[in-house]
Design a protein around this motif. Structure first.
Motif, PDB file in Angstrom:
ATOM      1  N   GLY A  96       0.766  -1.240   0.000  1.00  0.00           N
ATOM      2  CA  GLY A  96       0.000   0.000   0.000  1.00  0.00           C
ATOM      3  C   GLY A  96       0.794   1.287   0.000  1.00  0.00           C
ATOM      4  N   ALA A  97       2.118   1.215   0.097  1.00  0.00           N
ATOM      5  CA  ALA A  97       2.925   2.442   0.056  1.00  0.00           C
ATOM      6  C   ALA A  97       2.762   3.114  -1.305  1.00  0.00           C
ATOM      7  CB  ALA A  97       4.397   2.122   0.315  1.00  0.00           C
ATOM      8  N   LEU A  98       2.734   4.435  -1.305  1.00  0.00           N
ATOM      9  CA  LEU A  98       2.601   5.185  -2.549  1.00  0.00           C
ATOM     10  C   LEU A  98       3.917   5.274  -3.300  1.00  0.00           C
ATOM     11  CD1 LEU A  98       0.421   8.189  -1.338  1.00  0.00           C
ATOM     12  CD2 LEU A  98      -0.322   6.198  -2.658  1.00  0.00           C
ATOM     13  N   ASN A  99       5.019   5.319  -2.549  1.00  0.00           N
ATOM     14  CA  ASN A  99       6.325   5.461  -3.178  1.00  0.00           C
ATOM     15  C   ASN A  99       7.405   5.082  -2.177  1.00  0.00           C
ATOM     16  OD1 ASN A  99       8.269   6.109  -5.139  1.00  0.00           O
ATOM     17  ND2 ASN A  99       7.111   7.912  -5.797  1.00  0.00           N
ATOM     18  N   TYR A 100       8.651   5.158  -2.605  1.00  0.00           N
ATOM     19  CA  TYR A 100       9.777   4.682  -1.819  1.00  0.00           C
ATOM     20  C   TYR A 100      10.973   5.580  -2.087  1.00  0.00           C
ATOM     21  CZ  TYR A 100      12.507   0.911   0.376  1.00  0.00           C
ATOM     22  OH  TYR A 100      13.283   0.159   1.210  1.00  0.00           O
ATOM     23  N   ILE A 101      11.581   6.115  -1.041  1.00  0.00           N
ATOM     24  CA  ILE A 101      12.779   6.945  -1.155  1.00  0.00           C
ATOM     25  C   ILE A 101      13.929   6.213  -0.482  1.00  0.00           C
ATOM     26  CG2 ILE A 101      13.865   9.114  -0.467  1.00  0.00           C
ATOM     27  CD1 ILE A 101      11.019  10.335  -0.433  1.00  0.00           C
ATOM     28  N   THR A 102      15.086   6.180  -1.149  1.00  0.00           N
ATOM     29  CA  THR A 102      16.258   5.494  -0.605  1.00  0.00           C
ATOM     30  C   THR A 102      17.193   6.501   0.067  1.00  0.00           C
ATOM     31  OG1 THR A 102      16.104   3.855  -2.375  1.00  0.00           O
ATOM     32  CG2 THR A 102      18.169   3.947  -1.183  1.00  0.00           C
ATOM     33  N   LYS A 103      17.660   6.150   1.268  1.00  0.00           N
ATOM     34  CA  LYS A 103      18.657   6.955   1.977  1.00  0.00           C
ATOM     35  C   LYS A 103      20.032   6.655   1.392  1.00  0.00           C
ATOM     36  CE  LYS A 103      16.399   6.822   6.515  1.00  0.00           C
ATOM     37  NZ  LYS A 103      16.556   6.326   7.885  1.00  0.00           N
ATOM     38  N   PRO A 104      20.963   7.585   1.389  1.00  0.00           N
ATOM     39  CA  PRO A 104      20.781   8.957   1.829  1.00  0.00           C
ATOM     40  C   PRO A 104      19.944   9.726   0.806  1.00  0.00           C
ATOM     41  CG  PRO A 104      22.978   8.684   0.935  1.00  0.00           C
ATOM     42  CD  PRO A 104      22.318   7.336   0.922  1.00  0.00           C
ATOM     43  N   PHE A 105      19.034  10.530   1.303  1.00  0.00           N
ATOM     44  CA  PHE A 105      18.140  11.251   0.398  1.00  0.00           C
ATOM     45  C   PHE A 105      18.559  12.710   0.280  1.00  0.00           C
ATOM     46  CE2 PHE A 105      16.120  10.707   4.588  1.00  0.00           C
ATOM     47  CZ  PHE A 105      16.093  12.018   5.024  1.00  0.00           C
ATOM     48  N   GLU A 106      18.129  13.307  -0.818  1.00  0.00           N
ATOM     49  CA  GLU A 106      18.384  14.724  -1.050  1.00  0.00           C
ATOM     50  C   GLU A 106      17.058  15.471  -1.002  1.00  0.00           C
ATOM     51  OE1 GLU A 106      20.547  15.366  -4.648  1.00  0.00           O
ATOM     52  OE2 GLU A 106      22.097  13.920  -4.110  1.00  0.00           O
ATOM     53  N   GLU A 107      17.120  16.738  -0.644  1.00  0.00           N
ATOM     54  CA  GLU A 107      15.915  17.553  -0.492  1.00  0.00           C
ATOM     55  C   GLU A 107      15.034  17.508  -1.738  1.00  0.00           C
ATOM     56  OE1 GLU A 107      14.738  22.240   0.066  1.00  0.00           O
ATOM     57  OE2 GLU A 107      16.634  21.531   0.887  1.00  0.00           O
ATOM     58  N   LYS A 108      15.611  17.695  -2.909  1.00  0.00           N
ATOM     59  CA  LYS A 108      14.823  17.717  -4.148  1.00  0.00           C
ATOM     60  C   LYS A 108      14.111  16.394  -4.377  1.00  0.00           C
ATOM     61  CE  LYS A 108      17.559  21.132  -6.639  1.00  0.00           C
ATOM     62  NZ  LYS A 108      18.425  21.393  -7.785  1.00  0.00           N
ATOM     63  N   GLN A 109      14.794  15.281  -4.112  1.00  0.00           N
ATOM     64  CA  GLN A 109      14.209  13.956  -4.294  1.00  0.00           C
ATOM     65  C   GLN A 109      13.027  13.755  -3.351  1.00  0.00           C
ATOM     66  OE1 GLN A 109      16.602  10.857  -2.655  1.00  0.00           O
ATOM     67  NE2 GLN A 109      15.498   9.208  -3.678  1.00  0.00           N
ATOM     68  N   VAL A 110      13.205  14.146  -2.094  1.00  0.00           N
ATOM     69  CA  VAL A 110      12.146  13.987  -1.098  1.00  0.00           C
ATOM     70  C   VAL A 110      10.928  14.828  -1.489  1.00  0.00           C
ATOM     71  CG1 VAL A 110      11.495  14.423   1.301  1.00  0.00           C
ATOM     72  CG2 VAL A 110      13.716  13.403   0.784  1.00  0.00           C
ATOM     73  N   LEU A 111      11.155  16.089  -1.825  1.00  0.00           N
ATOM     74  CA  LEU A 111      10.038  16.977  -2.165  1.00  0.00           C
ATOM     75  C   LEU A 111       9.303  16.511  -3.417  1.00  0.00           C
ATOM     76  CD1 LEU A 111      11.528  20.481  -1.331  1.00  0.00           C
ATOM     77  CD2 LEU A 111       9.847  19.156  -0.030  1.00  0.00           C
ATOM     78  N   LYS A 112      10.036  16.036  -4.402  1.00  0.00           N
ATOM     79  CA  LYS A 112       9.397  15.537  -5.628  1.00  0.00           C
ATOM     80  C   LYS A 112       8.492  14.350  -5.313  1.00  0.00           C
ATOM     81  CE  LYS A 112      10.540  13.681 -10.225  1.00  0.00           C
ATOM     82  NZ  LYS A 112       9.888  12.398 -10.172  1.00  0.00           N
TER      83      LYS A 112
END
Length: 121
Positions: A96-112
Motif C-alpha cells: 500500500g505504500a505510494l512510493n519509496y525513497i532510498t537513503k541517503p536522500f536529497e531535499e529535491k528527491q524527497v520533495l518531488k
C-alpha cells in the motif's frame, strides 16, 4: 499544505525530513522513533501523509505499514530507507505504500516524491 507524520528511528533523519517539509510549508503533526509508536500516533493524529522507515526497533516499517493500511486503507504512506533492495521496495508498494525513497536522500528527491504522493490526495 499537508499534515505529515514522520516515523524513523534515526533522530538525524527525522530532523532532516522535518526541516525539508517545513521549508515546503507542510505541518509536522508528529514524529515517532519506532513502528509501534508510529501506529499509535497515526491513530491519534490522522495525518494526511506518513513517511515511514523500513528498519526500526519494536515493529519493522513494513509491519507498521500493513497495520496502518488495516486501520485506513486510504492512508498515504511513503517509505524511506537505506535498504534499496528491489524485493523490499516491491513488498512495500504491494502493501500500500505510494512510493519509496532510498537513503541517503536529497531535499529535491524527497520533495518531488512527496508532492507526487500528495497529488493523489
Amino acid at each position: 499544505m499537508a499534515r505529515i507524520l514522520i516515523v524513523d528511528d534515526s533522530a538525524i533523519s527525522r530532523i532532516k525530513l522535518k526541516d525539508i517539509f517545513e521549508l515546503d510549508c507542510h505541518e509536522i503533526v508528529g514524529m515517532a522513533e519506532d513502528g509501534l509508536e508510529g501506529v499509535e500516533k497515526f491513530k491519534a493524529l490522522k495525518p494526511d501523509l506518513v513517511t515511514l522507515d523500513v528498519t526500526m526497533p519494536k515493529m519493522k516499517g513494513l509491519d507498521c505499514l500493513k497495520e496502518i493500511m488495516t486501520l485506513d486503507q486510504n492512508a498515504n504512506v511513503v517509505m524511506i530507507s537505506a535498504l534499496g533492495k528491489g524485493d523490499t521496495i516491491l513488498e512495500a508498494l504491494n502493501a500500500g505504500a505510494l512510493n519509496y525513497i532510498t537513503k541517503p536522500f536529497e531535499e529535491k528527491q524527497v520533495l518531488k516524491t512527496i508532492r507526487e504522493a500528495l497529488e493523489e490526495l
